[in-house]
Write an enzyme that holds these catalytic residues in place. Structure first.
Site, PDB file in Angstrom:
ATOM      1  N   ALA A  22      22.396  19.559  -7.663  1.00  0.00           N
ATOM      2  CA  ALA A  22      23.319  19.355  -8.785  1.00  0.00           C
ATOM      3  C   ALA A  22      22.641  18.815 -10.044  1.00  0.00           C
ATOM      4  O   ALA A  22      23.078  19.108 -11.160  1.00  0.00           O
ATOM      5  CB  ALA A  22      24.437  18.415  -8.356  1.00  0.00           C
ATOM      6  N   THR A  26      23.699  19.213 -14.274  1.00  0.00           N
ATOM      7  CA  THR A  26      24.468  18.189 -15.000  1.00  0.00           C
ATOM      8  C   THR A  26      24.183  18.279 -16.494  1.00  0.00           C
ATOM      9  O   THR A  26      25.071  18.028 -17.307  1.00  0.00           O
ATOM     10  CB  THR A  26      24.160  16.761 -14.492  1.00  0.00           C
ATOM     11  OG1 THR A  26      22.747  16.625 -14.361  1.00  0.00           O
ATOM     12  CG2 THR A  26      24.812  16.496 -13.160  1.00  0.00           C
ATOM     13  N   ARG A  34      29.199  14.453  -6.212  1.00  0.00           N
ATOM     14  CA  ARG A  34      28.989  13.181  -5.515  1.00  0.00           C
ATOM     15  C   ARG A  34      28.918  11.989  -6.466  1.00  0.00           C
ATOM     16  O   ARG A  34      28.887  10.855  -6.046  1.00  0.00           O
ATOM     17  CB  ARG A  34      27.718  13.230  -4.654  1.00  0.00           C
ATOM     18  CG  ARG A  34      27.959  13.851  -3.280  1.00  0.00           C
ATOM     19  CD  ARG A  34      26.721  13.796  -2.426  1.00  0.00           C
ATOM     20  NE  ARG A  34      25.646  14.525  -3.056  1.00  0.00           N
ATOM     21  CZ  ARG A  34      25.461  15.838  -2.911  1.00  0.00           C
ATOM     22  NH1 ARG A  34      26.266  16.521  -2.165  1.00  0.00           N
ATOM     23  NH2 ARG A  34      24.468  16.436  -3.518  1.00  0.00           N
ATOM     24  N   ILE A 101      26.556  26.114  -6.918  1.00  0.00           N
ATOM     25  CA  ILE A 101      27.431  27.289  -6.787  1.00  0.00           C
ATOM     26  C   ILE A 101      27.822  27.815  -8.165  1.00  0.00           C
ATOM     27  O   ILE A 101      28.741  28.592  -8.303  1.00  0.00           O
ATOM     28  CB  ILE A 101      28.707  26.921  -5.994  1.00  0.00           C
ATOM     29  CG1 ILE A 101      29.403  25.706  -6.618  1.00  0.00           C
ATOM     30  CG2 ILE A 101      28.371  26.644  -4.533  1.00  0.00           C
ATOM     31  CD1 ILE A 101      30.743  25.364  -5.985  1.00  0.00           C
ATOM     32  N   ASP A 102      27.108  27.353  -9.209  1.00  0.00           N
ATOM     33  CA  ASP A 102      27.529  27.631 -10.583  1.00  0.00           C
ATOM     34  C   ASP A 102      26.980  28.913 -11.196  1.00  0.00           C
ATOM     35  O   ASP A 102      27.357  29.288 -12.302  1.00  0.00           O
ATOM     36  CB  ASP A 102      27.171  26.432 -11.477  1.00  0.00           C
ATOM     37  CG  ASP A 102      25.708  26.015 -11.350  1.00  0.00           C
ATOM     38  OD1 ASP A 102      24.851  26.908 -11.211  1.00  0.00           O
ATOM     39  OD2 ASP A 102      25.433  24.804 -11.396  1.00  0.00           O
ATOM     40  N   HIS A 119      24.784  27.371  -0.624  1.00  0.00           N
ATOM     41  CA  HIS A 119      26.182  26.967  -0.496  1.00  0.00           C
ATOM     42  C   HIS A 119      27.142  28.017  -1.054  1.00  0.00           C
ATOM     43  O   HIS A 119      28.292  27.728  -1.341  1.00  0.00           O
ATOM     44  CB  HIS A 119      26.410  25.616  -1.179  1.00  0.00           C
ATOM     45  CG  HIS A 119      25.701  24.494  -0.480  1.00  0.00           C
ATOM     46  ND1 HIS A 119      25.644  23.213  -0.978  1.00  0.00           N
ATOM     47  CD2 HIS A 119      25.010  24.459   0.690  1.00  0.00           C
ATOM     48  CE1 HIS A 119      24.942  22.443  -0.142  1.00  0.00           C
ATOM     49  NE2 HIS A 119      24.546  23.185   0.867  1.00  0.00           N
ATOM     50  N   CYS A 130      37.573  41.236   6.204  1.00  0.00           N
ATOM     51  CA  CYS A 130      36.633  42.366   6.178  1.00  0.00           C
ATOM     52  C   CYS A 130      35.385  42.067   5.361  1.00  0.00           C
ATOM     53  O   CYS A 130      34.508  42.914   5.243  1.00  0.00           O
ATOM     54  CB  CYS A 130      37.317  43.626   5.667  1.00  0.00           C
ATOM     55  SG  CYS A 130      37.651  43.607   3.891  1.00  0.00           S
TER      56      CYS A 130
HETATM   57 ZN   LIG Z   1      39.657  42.596   3.524  1.00  0.00          ZN
END
Ligand SMILES: [Zn+2]
Length: 247
Positions: A22, A26, A34, A101-102, A119, A130
């Site tokens: 992270a 920032t 956190r 995740i950005d 992540h 699916c």
């Molecule tokens: Zn699906």
């Protein structure tokens, strides 16, 4: 600290694995969940089990995502992300492992096949049945019409959609873990940037690099449990220090 030794080490390395947390984002205005005042203080976390089996919790989760993802998608990569992109451009980046995740490493110019989003990523939604991947903005745009319970659009599927991030109670992708381990084992320099290195199994990659006698550089504002394994430990701002030492 005299930076010339660090620069020398980086200059003679051609297969660099970088792990980011992270702290690198920032400075692009993305909150570290956190940190005090972080987004997870305002929103109770929702587990994978709840997303699968509790419609109200699922709707709640999507409301939270609708509020937080747009500010994340509008964020711009900072000088640290761009420096790593340039390193990849020069052919010296082996793998970029990130806890974030950005999507800022993609925007910062690192090519997709070099990035392991440990992540997951907030740029996508995934069907839990699916596994079809959808663009997150398309899914966010239709949240209201489907009462915050978006479903897979594949014929005869209709499965539950969820942002393609690793939720609490969800395992990390085993293929990613395998690649990350290889990246830590086979690099010629391992750098851990902006991560407090307390989340398993991510921190274990530092141990792997150490076990295979790879030189380690840690740059993080605060102490980490692995500082003693690092050949160099810096506490500088990543946006300031990376462009200076990587080239
Ligand atoms: Zn699906």
């Amino acid at each position: 600290m005299d930076l010339s030794k660090i620069k020398d080490l980086i200059r003679k390395s051609n297969k660099i694995t970088i792990l980011t947390g992270a702290g690198i984002s920032t400075e692009s205005g993305i909150a570290d969940y956190r940190s005090p005042g972080g987004v997870w203080e305002q929103y109770k976390y929702v587990t994978l089990q709840e997303i699968m089996h509790d419609t109200e919790k699922r709707k709640y989760y999507w409301r939270y995502k609708k509020e937080t993802i747009p500010s994340m998608s509008n964020a711009e990569p900072n000088a640290a992300h761009k420096a790593i992109g340039k390193l990849d451009n020069e052919g010296k980046l082996y793998y970029l492992l990130t806890q974030n995740i950005d999507g800022l490493h993609e925007k910062g110019g690192v090519s997709g096949e070099r990035i392991i989003n440990l992540h997951g990523t907030n740029l996508e939604a995934i069907c839990l049945s699916c596994k079809t991947i959808y663009d997150i903005n398309t899914t966010l745009a239709r949240l209201e019409e489907c009462d915050y319970d978006p479903r897979c659009e594949k014929k005869e599927c209709g499965g539950i959609l969820k942002p393609n991030t690793v939720s609490f109670g969800q395992n990390l992708n085993p293929l990613y873990l395998e690649t990350a381990e290889k990246a830590s084992k086979e690099c010629d320099l391992f750098m851990a940037l902006g991560s407090s290195l307390v989340v398993h199994p991510v921190c274990s990659f530092v141990e792997v690099a150490h076990r295979y006698s790879k030189p380690i550089i840690i740059i993080n504002r605060d102490p980490t449990p692995y500082d003693h394994l690092a050949r160099y430990k810096l506490t500088d701002s990543l946006a300031e220090i990376l462009p200076k030492i990587l080239f």
